[in-house]
Design a protein around this motif. Structure first.
Motif, PDB file in Angstrom:
ATOM      1  N   HIS A  13       0.552  -1.001  -0.026  1.00 40.99           N
ATOM      2  CA  HIS A  13       0.062  -0.322  -0.162  1.00 40.99           C
ATOM      3  C   HIS A  13       0.874   1.513   0.373  1.00 40.99           C
ATOM      4  O   HIS A  13       0.291   2.240  -1.120  1.00 40.99           O
ATOM      5  CB  HIS A  13      -0.901   0.023   1.180  1.00 40.99           C
ATOM      6  N   LYS A  16       1.395   3.119  -2.765  1.00 43.57           N
ATOM      7  CA  LYS A  16       0.587   3.170  -4.250  1.00 43.57           C
ATOM      8  C   LYS A  16       0.806   4.313  -5.244  1.00 43.57           C
ATOM      9  O   LYS A  16       0.365   3.957  -5.844  1.00 43.57           O
ATOM     10  CB  LYS A  16      -0.776   3.717  -3.173  1.00 43.57           C
ATOM     11  N   ASN A  44      -4.935  -2.374  -4.172  1.00 41.83           N
ATOM     12  CA  ASN A  44      -6.105  -3.337  -5.129  1.00 41.83           C
ATOM     13  C   ASN A  44      -5.987  -2.824  -6.633  1.00 41.83           C
ATOM     14  O   ASN A  44      -5.457  -2.405  -7.376  1.00 41.83           O
ATOM     15  CB  ASN A  44      -6.898  -2.240  -5.230  1.00 41.83           C
ATOM     16  N   SER A  46      -6.552  -4.440  -9.402  1.00 42.30           N
ATOM     17  CA  SER A  46      -8.358  -4.452 -10.588  1.00 42.30           C
ATOM     18  C   SER A  46      -8.264  -3.208 -10.969  1.00 42.30           C
ATOM     19  O   SER A  46      -8.527  -2.815 -12.417  1.00 42.30           O
ATOM     20  CB  SER A  46      -9.653  -4.846  -9.992  1.00 42.30           C
ATOM     21  N   ARG A  47      -7.396  -2.086  -9.783  1.00 41.70           N
ATOM     22  CA  ARG A  47      -7.555  -0.355 -11.168  1.00 41.70           C
ATOM     23  C   ARG A  47      -6.492  -0.238 -11.713  1.00 41.70           C
ATOM     24  O   ARG A  47      -6.195   0.788 -12.004  1.00 41.70           O
ATOM     25  CB  ARG A  47      -7.432   0.506  -9.655  1.00 41.70           C
TER      26      ARG A  47
END
Length: 124
Positions: A13, A16, A44, A46-47
């Motif tokens: 994270h 990012k 995440n 998927s972004r």
């Protein structure tokens, strides 16, 4: 434009912002390990707009010692690798060796890392 492959043992994270900028501005495929046993929260994925591949991390304690499938990345048509991995990971060093070996391929390689020792392990 250069075709780049970014490899990391996880998608943490705290990276990012840099990964989002790379995804937005570069032609870069991402290769991440599946999990670590150290409690770091992951992104995440998927972004992401570019290709993301998840590999299986093989660990000894909290240390990733091998990423199963990472060496196959050397055969893909990349111009450069960005390795944001634990320096103790053997598969990373083998990948970097072959990426720089002129008899095999001579690719650009950048090692992006922040390696922090516990204070009890630090020597001055």
């Amino acid at each position: 434009m250069m075709k780049i492959c970014l490899i990391s043992n996880i998608a943490p994270h705290y990276r990012k912002e840099i990964y989002t900028l790379i995804d937005k501005h570069l032609q870069c495929d991402f290769v991440f390990g599946d999990t670590l046993n150290n409690g770091i929260n992951t992104l995440n994925l998927s972004r992401f707009n570019n290709k993301v591949t998840i590999l299986r991390n093989m660990q000894r304690g909290e240390v990733t010692i091998w990423q199963r499938g990472v060496l196959s990345e050397i055969f893909k048509k990349y111009d450069a690798f960005i390795v944001a991995d634990d320096i103790r990971c053997l598969s990373t060093w083998i990948l970097l060796f072959f990426s720089k070996n002129e008899r095999f391929r001579s690719l650009k390689a950048l090692f992006l890392n922040s390696f922090i020792l516990r204070s009890s392990q630090t020597t001055y």
